[in-house]
Scaffold this motif. Structure first.
Motif, PDB file in Angstrom:
ATOM      1  N   VAL A  51       8.985  -3.956  16.978  1.00 32.41           N
ATOM      2  CA  VAL A  51       9.164  -3.316  18.276  1.00 32.41           C
ATOM      3  C   VAL A  51       7.993  -3.706  19.169  1.00 32.41           C
ATOM      4  O   VAL A  51       6.862  -3.827  18.709  1.00 32.41           O
ATOM      5  N   GLY A  58       2.483  -4.242  20.316  1.00 31.22           N
ATOM      6  CA  GLY A  58       3.247  -3.943  19.110  1.00 31.22           C
ATOM      7  C   GLY A  58       2.839  -2.625  18.484  1.00 31.22           C
ATOM      8  O   GLY A  58       3.268  -2.312  17.367  1.00 31.22           O
ATOM      9  N   GLN A  59       2.030  -1.865  19.175  1.00 33.00           N
ATOM     10  CA  GLN A  59       1.562  -0.586  18.638  1.00 33.00           C
ATOM     11  C   GLN A  59       0.888   0.206  19.753  1.00 33.00           C
ATOM     12  O   GLN A  59       0.544  -0.343  20.798  1.00 33.00           O
ATOM     13  N   GLN A  95      -2.191   1.871   7.559  1.00 38.10           N
ATOM     14  CA  GLN A  95      -2.223   2.592   8.853  1.00 38.10           C
ATOM     15  C   GLN A  95      -1.012   3.483   9.086  1.00 38.10           C
ATOM     16  O   GLN A  95      -1.114   4.524   9.722  1.00 38.10           O
ATOM     17  N   GLN A 205       1.886 -15.394  10.091  1.00 33.07           N
ATOM     18  CA  GLN A 205       1.838 -16.395   9.010  1.00 33.07           C
ATOM     19  C   GLN A 205       3.243 -16.822   8.578  1.00 33.07           C
ATOM     20  O   GLN A 205       3.478 -17.976   8.231  1.00 33.07           O
ATOM     21  N   ILE A 231       3.276  -8.757  18.591  1.00 31.55           N
ATOM     22  CA  ILE A 231       3.978  -8.603  17.314  1.00 31.55           C
ATOM     23  C   ILE A 231       3.679  -9.694  16.285  1.00 31.55           C
ATOM     24  O   ILE A 231       3.953  -9.516  15.114  1.00 31.55           O
TER      25      ILE A 231
HETATM   26  N1  LIG Z   1       5.391  -3.364  16.483  1.00 32.48           N
HETATM   27  C1  LIG Z   1       5.818  -3.359  15.272  1.00 32.48           C
HETATM   28  O1  LIG Z   1       7.034  -3.517  15.058  1.00 32.48           O
HETATM   29  C2  LIG Z   1       4.855  -3.195  14.124  1.00 32.48           C
HETATM   30  C3  LIG Z   1       5.284  -3.460  12.832  1.00 32.48           C
HETATM   31  C4  LIG Z   1       4.375  -3.291  11.800  1.00 32.48           C
HETATM   32  C5  LIG Z   1       3.086  -2.894  12.065  1.00 32.48           C
HETATM   33  N2  LIG Z   1       2.697  -2.644  13.326  1.00 32.48           N
HETATM   34  C6  LIG Z   1       1.321  -2.229  13.618  1.00 32.48           C
HETATM   35  O2  LIG Z   1       0.461  -3.302  13.258  1.00 32.48           O
HETATM   36  C7  LIG Z   1      -0.778  -2.796  12.785  1.00 32.48           C
HETATM   37  C8  LIG Z   1      -1.126  -3.451  11.473  1.00 32.48           C
HETATM   38  O3  LIG Z   1      -0.844  -4.824  11.542  1.00 32.48           O
HETATM   39  P1  LIG Z   1      -1.904  -5.968  11.177  1.00 32.48           P
HETATM   40  O4  LIG Z   1      -1.428  -7.199  11.788  1.00 32.48           O
HETATM   41  O5  LIG Z   1      -3.271  -5.481  11.501  1.00 32.48           O
HETATM   42  O6  LIG Z   1      -1.834  -6.005   9.612  1.00 32.48           O
HETATM   43  P2  LIG Z   1      -0.679  -6.382   8.589  1.00 32.48           P
HETATM   44  O7  LIG Z   1      -0.112  -7.717   8.927  1.00 32.48           O
HETATM   45  O8  LIG Z   1       0.226  -5.250   8.378  1.00 32.48           O
HETATM   46  O9  LIG Z   1      -1.556  -6.480   7.271  1.00 32.48           O
HETATM   47  C9  LIG Z   1      -2.639  -7.365   7.209  1.00 32.48           C
HETATM   48  C10 LIG Z   1      -3.104  -7.312   5.792  1.00 32.48           C
HETATM   49  O10 LIG Z   1      -2.076  -7.856   4.970  1.00 32.48           O
HETATM   50  C11 LIG Z   1      -2.663  -8.615   3.949  1.00 32.48           C
HETATM   51  N3  LIG Z   1      -2.307 -10.001   4.155  1.00 32.48           N
HETATM   52  C12 LIG Z   1      -1.823 -10.591   5.278  1.00 32.48           C
HETATM   53  N4  LIG Z   1      -1.600 -11.890   5.058  1.00 32.48           N
HETATM   54  C13 LIG Z   1      -1.951 -12.115   3.773  1.00 32.48           C
HETATM   55  C14 LIG Z   1      -1.943 -13.259   2.948  1.00 32.48           C
HETATM   56  N5  LIG Z   1      -1.529 -14.461   3.374  1.00 32.48           N
HETATM   57  N6  LIG Z   1      -2.363 -13.130   1.674  1.00 32.48           N
HETATM   58  C15 LIG Z   1      -2.771 -11.932   1.203  1.00 32.48           C
HETATM   59  N7  LIG Z   1      -2.809 -10.821   1.942  1.00 32.48           N
HETATM   60  C16 LIG Z   1      -2.407 -10.923   3.208  1.00 32.48           C
HETATM   61  C17 LIG Z   1      -4.163  -8.399   4.035  1.00 32.48           C
HETATM   62  O11 LIG Z   1      -4.374  -7.232   3.261  1.00 32.48           O
HETATM   63  P3  LIG Z   1      -5.729  -6.891   2.512  1.00 32.48           P
HETATM   64  O12 LIG Z   1      -6.670  -6.520   3.612  1.00 32.48           O
HETATM   65  O13 LIG Z   1      -5.371  -5.738   1.631  1.00 32.48           O
HETATM   66  O14 LIG Z   1      -6.147  -8.104   1.776  1.00 32.48           O
HETATM   67  C18 LIG Z   1      -4.347  -8.138   5.506  1.00 32.48           C
HETATM   68  O15 LIG Z   1      -5.513  -7.411   5.797  1.00 32.48           O
HETATM   69  C19 LIG Z   1      -0.604  -1.304  12.671  1.00 32.48           C
HETATM   70  O16 LIG Z   1      -1.239  -0.725  13.774  1.00 32.48           O
HETATM   71  C20 LIG Z   1       0.879  -1.078  12.772  1.00 32.48           C
HETATM   72  O17 LIG Z   1       1.183   0.126  13.412  1.00 32.48           O
HETATM   73  C21 LIG Z   1       3.557  -2.790  14.367  1.00 32.48           C
END
Ligand SMILES: NC(=O)c1ccc[n+]([C@@H]2O[C@H](COP(=O)([O-])OP(=O)(O)OC[C@H]3O[C@@H](n4cnc5c(N)ncnc54)[C@H](OP(=O)(O)O)[C@@H]3O)[C@@H](O)[C@H]2O)c1
Length: 262
Positions: A51, A58-59, A95, A205, A231
């Motif tokens: 979203v 995205g948040q 989160q 990724q 996103i």
């Molecule tokens: N708008 C939307 O639809 C939507 C959807 C989902 C989330 N969100 C928001 O996005 C935020 C979080 O997203 P984000 O981008 O910061 O994090 P994320 O993509 O959810 O997670 C990142 C974490 O995933 C792991 N990771 C990612 N790629 C990896 C890889 N190649 N190999 C191993 N581990 C990997 C790592 O975990 P480790 O640190 O444990 O190693 C990394 O710190 C939140 O605020 C959430 O509310 C929004």
């Protein structure tokens, strides 16, 4: 909810303005394509559900809930009900306080007919394995939660994950996960209808690796300004990847788009 695209004689009946679609109608609208070659290989299909606000956030305040809606959550639930597995980044799990998927009577028959378990498995992607393995996501899911990580992940953390009841799946040579290997590993477990719920760092990724087949994007009629993540993050791809519009639904100003790899 109304269907804005495509509008045909068959879909005209679904252009009903205010009427709420049944979950069965939503499941029909979002059915996975018949097995064919997706970016992850024959028979495997990876869709993302995200979203975004009008200005690309995205948040809001670290969560996606403030930019979602009741219809968005119905589609969120429907997409889960159609999937074999939900792939999610560890930061989103931390989160958003992810809980195990819950079985829903409305989808039980559909899942049984598709030879799926009662709920999709949740597959958490993590390098650090810095996760609270005492949470219900790991100790009390209806089907075991998967942890996708690299071969060099800390052994004490993989042991803690397994002790809690999770299944560790190695999909990379270092500590990190290689997206294409993750998709293949999940397919090897019989999971071919894949859904990722992000977050942005993980989605970026998957895009860069060319394994994303479809994006279900909700556009929320909101502006938030600020510096919230979009996103998909990470390094940009060399050449913009072109996707085609498959369908577009609307309710209360929210647009529910579905784009497939062209
Ligand atoms: N708008 C939307 O639809 C939507 C959807 C989902 C989330 N969100 C928001 O996005 C935020 C979080 O997203 P984000 O981008 O910061 O994090 P994320 O993509 O959810 O997670 C990142 C974490 O995933 C792991 N990771 C990612 N790629 C990896 C890889 N190649 N190999 C191993 N581990 C990997 C790592 O975990 P480790 O640190 O444990 O190693 C990394 O710190 C939140 O605020 C959430 O509310 C929004």
């Amino acid at each position: 909810m109304r269907r804005l695209f495509p509008v045909t004689d068959e879909t005209a009946a679904q252009t009903r303005g205010d009427a709420e679609w049944s979950l069965a109608e939503l499941a029909d609208a979002y059915a996975y394509p018949e097995p064919e070659a997706g970016g992850g290989g024959p028979g495997v299909w990876l869709r993302a559900n995200m979203v975004s606000t009008l200005d690309g956030a995205g948040q809001h305040d670290g969560r996606s809930q403030p930019i979602s809606s009741a219809a968005d959550m119905r589609i969120f639930g429907t997409l889960r009900a159609l999937a074999d597995v939900v792939v999610v980044g560890a930061e989103t799990v931390r989160q958003e306080g992810y809980r195990p998927a819950r079985a829903r009577a409305e989808f039980a028959g559909m899942r049984e007919a598709a030879r799926q378990g009662p709920v999709p498995a949740i597959a958490v992607v993590s390098a650090s394995l810095d996760l609270d393995f005492s949470l219900p996501l790991f100790t009390a899911p209806l089907v075991p939660t998967l942890i996708l990580t690299g071969a060099a992940a800390a052994p004490d953390r993989t042991a803690a994950a397994e002790k809690a009841g999770a299944r560790v799946v190695v999909a990379g040579d270092g500590v990190g996960v290689e997206p294409a290997r993750a998709v293949q590993a999940l397919a090897g477990l019989g999971h071919t209808r894949l859904l990722t719920e992000g977050g942005p760092r993980l989605l970026g990724q998957l895009v860069a690796a060319g394994v994303l087949d479809e994006l279900c994007l909700t556009v929320a009629p909101m502006l938030t300004a600020g510096d919230a993540q979009r996103i998909a993050g990470g390094p940009s791809v060399g050449v913009p990847q072109r996707f085609g519009l498959v369908s577009l639904l609307e309710e209360e100003g929210f647009l529910f788009s579905r784009y497939g790899r062209s």
